[in-house]
Design a protein around this motif. Structure first.
Motif, PDB file in Angstrom:
ATOM      1  N   THR A  58       0.829  -1.204   0.000  1.00 26.60           N
ATOM      2  CA  THR A  58       0.000   0.000   0.000  1.00 26.60           C
ATOM      3  C   THR A  58       0.861   1.252   0.000  1.00 26.60           C
ATOM      4  N   GLY A  59       1.893   1.265   0.833  1.00 22.81           N
ATOM      5  CA  GLY A  59       2.784   2.427   0.900  1.00 22.81           C
ATOM      6  C   GLY A  59       3.497   2.698  -0.403  1.00 22.81           C
ATOM      7  N   VAL A  60       4.019   1.641  -1.022  1.00 23.30           N
ATOM      8  CA  VAL A  60       4.730   1.797  -2.290  1.00 23.30           C
ATOM      9  C   VAL A  60       3.755   2.236  -3.391  1.00 23.30           C
ATOM     10  N   SER A  61       2.547   1.715  -3.373  1.00 25.04           N
ATOM     11  CA  SER A  61       1.532   2.140  -4.350  1.00 25.04           C
ATOM     12  C   SER A  61       1.174   3.608  -4.183  1.00 25.04           C
ATOM     13  N   LEU A  62       1.065   4.058  -2.937  1.00 25.76           N
ATOM     14  CA  LEU A  62       0.767   5.471  -2.688  1.00 25.76           C
ATOM     15  C   LEU A  62       1.910   6.372  -3.147  1.00 25.76           C
ATOM     16  N   VAL A  63       3.134   5.943  -2.911  1.00 27.46           N
ATOM     17  CA  VAL A  63       4.287   6.718  -3.391  1.00 27.46           C
ATOM     18  C   VAL A  63       4.261   6.787  -4.915  1.00 27.46           C
ATOM     19  N   GLY A  64       3.981   5.669  -5.564  1.00 24.32           N
ATOM     20  CA  GLY A  64       3.902   5.658  -7.024  1.00 24.32           C
ATOM     21  C   GLY A  64       2.812   6.580  -7.550  1.00 24.32           C
ATOM     22  N   ALA A  65       1.652   6.560  -6.909  1.00 25.99           N
ATOM     23  CA  ALA A  65       0.553   7.439  -7.321  1.00 25.99           C
ATOM     24  C   ALA A  65       0.920   8.905  -7.116  1.00 25.99           C
ATOM     25  N   ALA A  66       1.613   9.193  -6.003  1.00 30.66           N
ATOM     26  CA  ALA A  66       2.029  10.576  -5.741  1.00 30.66           C
ATOM     27  C   ALA A  66       3.035  11.062  -6.777  1.00 30.66           C
ATOM     28  N   VAL A  67       3.950  10.201  -7.184  1.00 30.53           N
ATOM     29  CA  VAL A  67       4.944  10.580  -8.189  1.00 30.53           C
ATOM     30  C   VAL A  67       4.280  10.811  -9.548  1.00 30.53           C
ATOM     31  N   ILE A  68       3.330   9.947  -9.904  1.00 29.37           N
ATOM     32  CA  ILE A  68       2.615  10.141 -11.169  1.00 29.37           C
ATOM     33  C   ILE A  68       1.847  11.459 -11.147  1.00 29.37           C
ATOM     34  N   ALA A  69       1.174  11.750 -10.036  1.00 29.11           N
ATOM     35  CA  ALA A  69       0.442  13.012  -9.915  1.00 29.11           C
ATOM     36  C   ALA A  69       1.399  14.203  -9.963  1.00 29.11           C
ATOM     37  N   GLN A  70       2.548  14.071  -9.318  1.00 26.71           N
ATOM     38  CA  GLN A  70       3.550  15.138  -9.312  1.00 26.71           C
ATOM     39  C   GLN A  70       4.015  15.449 -10.726  1.00 26.71           C
ATOM     40  N   TYR A  71       4.342  14.430 -11.495  1.00 29.45           N
ATOM     41  CA  TYR A  71       4.793  14.661 -12.865  1.00 29.45           C
ATOM     42  C   TYR A  71       3.674  15.201 -13.740  1.00 29.45           C
ATOM     43  N   GLY A  72       2.466  14.692 -13.538  1.00 30.56           N
ATOM     44  CA  GLY A  72       1.331  15.157 -14.323  1.00 30.56           C
ATOM     45  C   GLY A  72       0.985  16.614 -14.065  1.00 30.56           C
ATOM     46  N   LEU A  73       1.113  17.029 -12.806  1.00 23.27           N
ATOM     47  CA  LEU A  73       0.795  18.413 -12.439  1.00 23.27           C
ATOM     48  C   LEU A  73       1.996  19.348 -12.567  1.00 23.27           C
ATOM     49  N   GLY A  74       3.181  18.793 -12.687  1.00 28.36           N
ATOM     50  CA  GLY A  74       4.382  19.615 -12.812  1.00 28.36           C
ATOM     51  C   GLY A  74       4.762  20.344 -11.540  1.00 28.36           C
ATOM     52  N   VAL A  75       4.524  19.722 -10.394  1.00 29.78           N
ATOM     53  CA  VAL A  75       4.845  20.340  -9.109  1.00 29.78           C
ATOM     54  C   VAL A  75       5.929  19.529  -8.408  1.00 29.78           C
ATOM     55  N   ALA A  76       6.615  20.175  -7.495  1.00 30.55           N
ATOM     56  CA  ALA A  76       7.643  19.495  -6.690  1.00 30.55           C
ATOM     57  C   ALA A  76       6.963  18.795  -5.515  1.00 30.55           C
ATOM     58  N   SER A  77       7.596  17.775  -5.026  1.00 30.66           N
ATOM     59  CA  SER A  77       7.046  16.993  -3.924  1.00 30.66           C
ATOM     60  C   SER A  77       8.115  16.800  -2.856  1.00 30.66           C
ATOM     61  N   PRO A  78       7.703  16.716  -1.594  1.00 31.89           N
ATOM     62  CA  PRO A  78       8.684  16.414  -0.546  1.00 31.89           C
ATOM     63  C   PRO A  78       9.308  15.025  -0.718  1.00 31.89           C
ATOM     64  N   LEU A  79       8.665  14.156  -1.480  1.00 29.96           N
ATOM     65  CA  LEU A  79       9.221  12.824  -1.728  1.00 29.96           C
ATOM     66  C   LEU A  79      10.533  12.876  -2.492  1.00 29.96           C
ATOM     67  N   ASP A  80      10.796  13.999  -3.174  1.00 27.56           N
ATOM     68  CA  ASP A  80      12.020  14.130  -3.968  1.00 27.56           C
ATOM     69  C   ASP A  80      13.273  14.264  -3.104  1.00 27.56           C
ATOM     70  N   LEU A  81      13.122  14.739  -1.883  1.00 24.53           N
ATOM     71  CA  LEU A  81      14.250  14.959  -0.976  1.00 24.53           C
ATOM     72  C   LEU A  81      15.370  15.749  -1.648  1.00 24.53           C
ATOM     73  N   PRO A  82      15.095  16.950  -2.154  1.00 26.05           N
ATOM     74  CA  PRO A  82      16.116  17.700  -2.901  1.00 26.05           C
ATOM     75  C   PRO A  82      17.357  18.019  -2.075  1.00 26.05           C
ATOM     76  N   GLY A  83      17.228  18.203  -0.785  1.00 24.60           N
ATOM     77  CA  GLY A  83      18.394  18.481   0.048  1.00 24.60           C
ATOM     78  C   GLY A  83      19.362  17.317   0.110  1.00 24.60           C
ATOM     79  N   LEU A  84      18.829  16.111   0.005  1.00 21.35           N
ATOM     80  CA  LEU A  84      19.673  14.911   0.038  1.00 21.35           C
ATOM     81  C   LEU A  84      20.364  14.685  -1.300  1.00 21.35           C
ATOM     82  N   HIS A  85      19.743  15.123  -2.383  1.00 23.77           N
ATOM     83  CA  HIS A  85      20.256  14.849  -3.723  1.00 23.77           C
ATOM     84  C   HIS A  85      21.066  15.984  -4.335  1.00 23.77           C
TER      85      HIS A  85
END
Length: 99
Positions: free
Chosen positions: A63-90
């Motif tokens: 369930t958790g991995v599916s939710l992360v996948g759905a959030a990433v798809i929505a993020q790319y579709g909407l063109g917004v940044a997400s906290p899941l990206d962890l930009p400070g770490l990367h």
């Protein structure tokens, strides 16, 4: 599978490029992908264990991995940044946005 994912996550934490980029100069696996891969490997390993707590843990991981996948798809579709990206770490590796 779990070993590669753990190596990549450790590479992001300790900032070692060869641990996140198998081929120098290639695209690195981001932390969130490595974490999901590690969790899925753990769920797969749990299929060999006959304990009553294994099925709920596998369901929670799936369930958790599916939710992360759905959030990433929505993020790319909407063109917004997400906290899941962890930009400070990367950010240390070629200004990687974590996507």
């Amino acid at each position: 599978m779990a070993g590669i994912a753990a190596l990549v996550m450790l590479g992001w934490i300790v900032r070692v490029p060869w641990m996140v980029q198998i081929i120098p100069g290639s695209v690195a696996m981001v932390f969130a992908n490595a974490l999901c891969l590690f969790l899925l490997a753990a769920a797969l390993i749990l299929t060999t264990v006959e304990r009553p707590w294994c099925k709920p843990v596998q369901t929670a991981i799936g369930t958790g991995v599916s939710l992360v996948g759905a959030a990433v798809i929505a993020q790319y579709g909407l063109g917004v940044a997400s906290p899941l990206d962890l930009p400070g770490l990367h950010a240390w590796l070629h200004n990687n946005p974590g996507q």
